[in-house]
Design a protein around this motif. Sequence first.
Motif, short mmCIF file in Angstrom:
data_model
loop_
_atom_site.label_atom_id
_atom_site.label_comp_id
_atom_site.label_asym_id
_atom_site.label_seq_id
_atom_site.Cartn_x
_atom_site.Cartn_y
_atom_site.Cartn_z
N ALA A 20 0.83 -1.21 0.00
CA ALA A 20 0.00 0.00 0.00
C ALA A 20 0.87 1.26 0.00
CB ALA A 20 -0.93 -0.01 1.22
N ALA A 21 1.95 1.26 0.76
CA ALA A 21 2.85 2.41 0.79
C ALA A 21 3.47 2.64 -0.58
CB ALA A 21 3.94 2.21 1.84
N ARG A 22 3.86 1.57 -1.25
CA ARG A 22 4.43 1.70 -2.59
C ARG A 22 3.40 2.21 -3.58
NH1 ARG A 22 7.89 -3.93 -2.50
NH2 ARG A 22 9.63 -3.09 -1.30
N LEU A 23 2.18 1.72 -3.50
CA LEU A 23 1.11 2.16 -4.40
C LEU A 23 0.78 3.63 -4.16
CD1 LEU A 23 -0.98 1.35 -6.55
CD2 LEU A 23 -2.53 0.81 -4.67
N ILE A 24 0.69 4.03 -2.91
CA ILE A 24 0.39 5.43 -2.59
C ILE A 24 1.55 6.33 -3.03
CG2 ILE A 24 -0.01 7.04 -0.68
CD1 ILE A 24 -1.47 4.72 0.74
N GLY A 25 2.78 5.87 -2.89
CA GLY A 25 3.93 6.64 -3.37
C GLY A 25 3.89 6.80 -4.88
N PHE A 26 3.50 5.76 -5.59
CA PHE A 26 3.39 5.83 -7.05
C PHE A 26 2.29 6.81 -7.46
CE2 PHE A 26 1.88 4.15 -11.17
CZ PHE A 26 3.05 4.32 -11.89
N ILE A 27 1.17 6.80 -6.74
CA ILE A 27 0.09 7.76 -7.01
C ILE A 27 0.58 9.18 -6.78
CG2 ILE A 27 -2.15 8.56 -6.14
CD1 ILE A 27 -2.85 5.58 -5.72
N SER A 28 1.40 9.37 -5.77
CA SER A 28 1.97 10.69 -5.50
C SER A 28 2.84 11.16 -6.66
CB SER A 28 2.78 10.65 -4.21
OG SER A 28 3.44 11.87 -4.00
N PHE A 29 3.63 10.27 -7.23
CA PHE A 29 4.45 10.64 -8.39
C PHE A 29 3.58 11.02 -9.58
CE2 PHE A 29 7.88 7.60 -6.64
CZ PHE A 29 8.33 8.58 -5.78
N ILE A 30 2.47 10.31 -9.76
CA ILE A 30 1.54 10.64 -10.85
C ILE A 30 0.93 12.02 -10.63
CG2 ILE A 30 -0.68 10.02 -11.89
CD1 ILE A 30 0.13 7.09 -11.50
N VAL A 80 -0.56 19.96 -3.68
CA VAL A 80 -0.95 19.72 -2.28
C VAL A 80 -1.32 18.25 -2.08
CG1 VAL A 80 -2.71 20.27 -0.55
CG2 VAL A 80 -1.64 22.10 -1.85
N SER A 81 -2.09 17.70 -3.00
CA SER A 81 -2.47 16.28 -2.90
C SER A 81 -1.26 15.37 -3.00
CB SER A 81 -3.46 15.92 -4.01
OG SER A 81 -4.62 16.70 -3.90
N ALA A 82 -0.33 15.71 -3.88
CA ALA A 82 0.87 14.89 -4.03
C ALA A 82 1.71 14.91 -2.77
CB ALA A 82 1.69 15.37 -5.22
N LEU A 83 1.86 16.07 -2.17
CA LEU A 83 2.64 16.15 -0.93
C LEU A 83 1.96 15.39 0.20
CD1 LEU A 83 3.84 19.86 -1.03
CD2 LEU A 83 5.20 17.80 -1.41
N ALA A 84 0.63 15.49 0.29
CA ALA A 84 -0.10 14.78 1.34
C ALA A 84 0.01 13.27 1.16
CB ALA A 84 -1.56 15.22 1.36
N THR A 85 -0.17 12.80 -0.07
CA THR A 85 -0.07 11.35 -0.29
C THR A 85 1.36 10.85 -0.12
OG1 THR A 85 0.12 11.70 -2.67
CG2 THR A 85 -2.07 11.19 -1.82
N LEU A 86 2.33 11.67 -0.48
CA LEU A 86 3.73 11.27 -0.27
C LEU A 86 4.05 11.19 1.21
CD1 LEU A 86 6.32 10.56 -1.78
CD2 LEU A 86 6.95 12.97 -1.66
N ALA A 87 3.53 12.12 2.01
CA ALA A 87 3.75 12.08 3.46
C ALA A 87 3.09 10.84 4.07
CB ALA A 87 3.21 13.35 4.11
N PHE A 88 1.87 10.55 3.65
CA PHE A 88 1.18 9.36 4.18
C PHE A 88 1.90 8.08 3.77
CE2 PHE A 88 -2.21 6.12 3.93
CZ PHE A 88 -2.52 6.06 5.27
N SER A 89 2.36 8.05 2.54
CA SER A 89 3.12 6.89 2.06
C SER A 89 4.40 6.72 2.87
CB SER A 89 3.43 7.08 0.58
OG SER A 89 4.30 6.10 0.13
N GLY A 90 5.07 7.81 3.14
CA GLY A 90 6.29 7.75 3.95
C GLY A 90 6.03 7.26 5.37
N LEU A 91 4.91 7.68 5.95
CA LEU A 91 4.56 7.19 7.29
C LEU A 91 4.28 5.68 7.27
CD1 LEU A 91 2.24 10.04 8.61
CD2 LEU A 91 4.52 9.42 9.44
N CYS A 92 3.59 5.22 6.25
CA CYS A 92 3.34 3.77 6.13
C CYS A 92 4.65 3.01 5.99
CB CYS A 92 2.43 3.48 4.95
SG CYS A 92 0.74 4.06 5.14
N ALA A 93 5.54 3.53 5.16
CA ALA A 93 6.83 2.87 4.97
C ALA A 93 7.66 2.90 6.25
CB ALA A 93 7.59 3.53 3.83
N ALA A 94 7.56 3.98 7.01
CA ALA A 94 8.30 4.06 8.28
C ALA A 94 7.79 3.02 9.28
CB ALA A 94 8.17 5.46 8.86
#
Length: 111
Positions: A20-30, A80-94
Amino acid sequence: MKIYPYSGIKTVNLGPLLIAARLIGFISFILFAIAITLLIVPPFLESGVITQDLGSGTSLTFTKPNYTGLAIVGSLWSVVSALATLAFSGLCAAVVSLEYTYTQSKQADTE
């Protein structure tokens, strides 16, 4: 070379969260790509007047709306959405990384 997000993180018990963290990170890149595209597009969205001659002295005139403001607002929302999803993805990965570190230290203590 692996190009997906968080390729160096391993897990023992939290595989679905890592996926899920990888998928959310990929969505952030998109979303970042969409934001960049929306910043490049506004010069092509300028308004203008189009006149078409219909013959026998009649013409049709209409104006194209200006979508520049809409593109800029969409770009800001994408950033803003990309930064928020990237932060959430980072928290999941952490969380996954902490779980792996904790599991490895517990296994080392028991041996």
